[in-house]
Design a protein around this motif. Structure first.
Motif, PDB file in Angstrom:
ATOM      1  N   SER A   3       0.822  -1.202   0.000  1.00  0.00           N
ATOM      2  CA  SER A   3       0.000   0.000   0.000  1.00  0.00           C
ATOM      3  C   SER A   3       0.858   1.254   0.000  1.00  0.00           C
ATOM      4  N   LYS A   4       2.059   1.192   0.610  1.00  0.00           N
ATOM      5  CA  LYS A   4       2.930   2.356   0.643  1.00  0.00           C
ATOM      6  C   LYS A   4       3.475   2.686  -0.734  1.00  0.00           C
ATOM      7  N   LYS A   5       3.521   1.710  -1.621  1.00  0.00           N
ATOM      8  CA  LYS A   5       4.047   1.949  -2.954  1.00  0.00           C
ATOM      9  C   LYS A   5       3.017   2.597  -3.870  1.00  0.00           C
ATOM     10  N   LEU A   6       1.754   2.582  -3.462  1.00  0.00           N
ATOM     11  CA  LEU A   6       0.723   3.190  -4.284  1.00  0.00           C
ATOM     12  C   LEU A   6       0.805   4.707  -4.190  1.00  0.00           C
ATOM     13  N   SER A   7       0.669   5.378  -5.337  1.00  0.00           N
ATOM     14  CA  SER A   7       0.639   6.833  -5.341  1.00  0.00           C
ATOM     15  C   SER A   7      -0.711   7.312  -4.831  1.00  0.00           C
ATOM     16  N   LEU A   8      -0.771   8.603  -4.492  1.00  0.00           N
ATOM     17  CA  LEU A   8      -2.027   9.170  -4.022  1.00  0.00           C
ATOM     18  C   LEU A   8      -3.102   9.047  -5.095  1.00  0.00           C
ATOM     19  N   THR A   9      -2.726   9.275  -6.354  1.00  0.00           N
ATOM     20  CA  THR A   9      -3.684   9.156  -7.448  1.00  0.00           C
ATOM     21  C   THR A   9      -4.270   7.762  -7.501  1.00  0.00           C
ATOM     22  N   SER A  10      -3.414   6.748  -7.371  1.00  0.00           N
ATOM     23  CA  SER A  10      -3.886   5.363  -7.414  1.00  0.00           C
ATOM     24  C   SER A  10      -4.840   5.072  -6.269  1.00  0.00           C
ATOM     25  N   LYS A  11      -4.520   5.580  -5.088  1.00  0.00           N
ATOM     26  CA  LYS A  11      -5.385   5.356  -3.929  1.00  0.00           C
ATOM     27  C   LYS A  11      -6.745   6.019  -4.121  1.00  0.00           C
ATOM     28  N   ILE A  12      -6.745   7.226  -4.671  1.00  0.00           N
ATOM     29  CA  ILE A  12      -8.009   7.928  -4.899  1.00  0.00           C
ATOM     30  C   ILE A  12      -8.847   7.196  -5.934  1.00  0.00           C
ATOM     31  N   VAL A  13      -8.198   6.724  -6.998  1.00  0.00           N
ATOM     32  CA  VAL A  13      -8.913   5.982  -8.032  1.00  0.00           C
ATOM     33  C   VAL A  13      -9.517   4.706  -7.454  1.00  0.00           C
ATOM     34  N   ILE A  14      -8.738   3.994  -6.620  1.00  0.00           N
ATOM     35  CA  ILE A  14      -9.248   2.774  -5.983  1.00  0.00           C
ATOM     36  C   ILE A  14     -10.451   3.106  -5.107  1.00  0.00           C
ATOM     37  N   GLY A  15     -10.339   4.176  -4.309  1.00  0.00           N
ATOM     38  CA  GLY A  15     -11.453   4.581  -3.460  1.00  0.00           C
ATOM     39  C   GLY A  15     -12.678   4.950  -4.273  1.00  0.00           C
ATOM     40  N   MET A  16     -12.481   5.659  -5.391  1.00  0.00           N
ATOM     41  CA  MET A  16     -13.593   6.059  -6.238  1.00  0.00           C
ATOM     42  C   MET A  16     -14.281   4.853  -6.865  1.00  0.00           C
ATOM     43  N   VAL A  17     -13.497   3.958  -7.441  1.00  0.00           N
ATOM     44  CA  VAL A  17     -14.059   2.779  -8.089  1.00  0.00           C
ATOM     45  C   VAL A  17     -14.773   1.891  -7.072  1.00  0.00           C
ATOM     46  N   ALA A  18     -14.143   1.689  -5.918  1.00  0.00           N
ATOM     47  CA  ALA A  18     -14.764   0.863  -4.882  1.00  0.00           C
ATOM     48  C   ALA A  18     -16.084   1.467  -4.414  1.00  0.00           C
TER      49      ALA A  18
END
Length: 436
Positions: A3-18
């Protein structure tokens, strides 16, 4: 570790899709259950989402005021401030005029309202928009503290500009006070970074609540209109802005679009240009390399008057409503729509429900029934989210163009794909040093 390797953009996209997936599952299964509406959709999702929006809005007024005071005080030449203002307003109005022109042309070609007959139960109570003269009067705050409490961006901008100019003119007292504002700005930007770290959870809650509440029948009835507005928004955001950036600055537009992802995701999830100001300003300065003296002025101004996404909705909606009611508009009518919507982008700044109020003005100007707005309200929320992402992209594009023209753009930062990562690392290093 992963999870630490994920960028902020990736985390936001994951949160949005989920959030979208969960919301759709609830919509198709148990969304109508009272306990789901009360404890999940109206409880957890609403509380987390509203806290996220409130925390963003919490930073807007202090960030805009402090940054604008610092930016203005750094411009010792008042003529330079006037030049910045002229360029910013001119570019914002130009992009708005281009946006609504493209929208009208697309709507005339696609004809989304042909064959529809939904006028029998349409009703809409339009709020009255202020006159242009009243807008000019309202720009000057009678009580600056009250303007900040109400979040009136135009009044805050005017007061901050005057305060920054006075700060420059008073000499040593101004220098001492400027040091306080510089420290205050550092603290505010740290708050922005902390808020961005929890953004994926806020985005998840907002998306889950929206899609759990939205009925598919509403979108299906207006699918042609919805897809047309959405398509024009995407074209304006991905074609018009990059093309203008390339022509006016020679900079690589692909780098610009790549660095806009975080701000666009924030804008999409919040559907508020004002709420996204902290992230937009961090993008303009930390990722695109625009000096704070420019971005502190152009970004808040753009969030207030740059309504390209709304103008696109107005252009398509005007043609759509005219077709639904069987009204043939003339070339003069369309030119009137373009002029009215462009000027209204300044005239209705800071008014709640600005998109629908502006559309009501446009419809009245060309003699179309205002109650036709009721036909498109059902799908406006999703389109509003996309409009906001387009608007803040325009804010940063204009900011970058002006920064380049004023010699206030660090092209090394702009061209560095890791500029935002370096900023985050610098913040972590400062924390480590403080801890030791």
């Amino acid at each position: 570790m992963a999870s630490k390797k994920l960028s902020l953009t990736s985390k936001i996209v994951i949160g949005m899709v989920a959030g979208i997936v969960l919301g759709l599952i609830l919509q198709l299964t148990i969304a109508e259950q009272p306990w789901v509406q009360t404890f999940i959709i109206g409880g957890v999702f609403t509380v987390v989402g509203e806290i996220f929006i409130s925390s963003l809005m919490m930073l807007v007024v202090p960030l805009v005021f402090v940054s604008l005071v610092l930016g203005t005080s750094a411009l010792s030449d008042p003529a330079k401030l006037g030049r910045l203002g002229g360029k910013a307003i001119g570019l914002y109005l130009f992009t708005t005029a281009v946006a609504i022109t493209i929208a009208i042309a697309a709507a005339l070609i696609v004809r989304p309202g042909d064959g529809m007959n939904l006028t029998s139960d349409a009703s809409f109570d339009a709020a009255e928009a202020p006159s242009f003269g009243q807008v000019l009067v309202d720009m000057v705050p009678r009580n600056p503290i009250n303007a900040m409490a109400e979040g009136n961006m135009l009044q805050i901008i005017v007061f901050a500009l005057l305060f920054g100019i006075a700060l420059t003119l008073v000499g040593k007292p101004g220098e001492r006070l400027k040091g306080f504002f510089e420290d205050f700005n550092v603290v505010i930007m740290k708050l922005v970074m902390l808020l961005m770290a929890v953004a994926p959870y806020g985005v998840f809650a907002l998306m889950a609540r929206l899609f759990a509440d939205m009925g598919f029948a509403t979108i299906g009835n207006l699918l042609k209109y919805f897809l047309l507005v959405f398509g024009v928004l995407i074209i304006h955001g991905l074609v018009t802005y990059p093309a203008m950036l390339k022509v006016l600055t020679g900079l690589n537009p692909l780098i610009f679009m790549r660095k806009m992802r975080n701000a666009q995701l924030f804008g999409f999830s919040t559907a508020s240009s004002n709420a996204t100001i902290p992230v937009t300003m961090e993008t303009a300065t930390g990722k695109l390399g625009v000096n704070n003296a420019v971005s502190s002025f152009t970004v808040p101004l753009g969030a207030t008057i740059n309504m390209d996404g709304t103008a696109i909705m107005q252009g398509v909606a005007t043609v759509f409503i005219a077709q639904v009611y069987g009204v043939d508009l003339t070339l003069v009518d369309y030119l009137m729509v373009i002029a009215t919507a462009t000027l209204a982008s300044v005239g209705t700044a800071g008014v709640p429900g600005v998109g629908l109020i502006m559309l009501a003005m446009v419809l009245q100007q060309v003699g179309l029934p205002v109650e036709g707005i009721a036909l498109i309200i059902g799908v406006d929320r999703l389109l509003d989210m996309t409009r906001t992402a387009v608007n803040i992209t325009g804010d940063c594009m204009v900011t970058t163009v002006i920064g380049k023209s004023e010699g206030q753009l660090d092209e090394n930062v702009y061209n560095d794909p890791k500029a935002d990562t370096k900023l985050a690392n610098d913040n972590r290093n400062e924390e480590s040093t403080a801890n030791t």
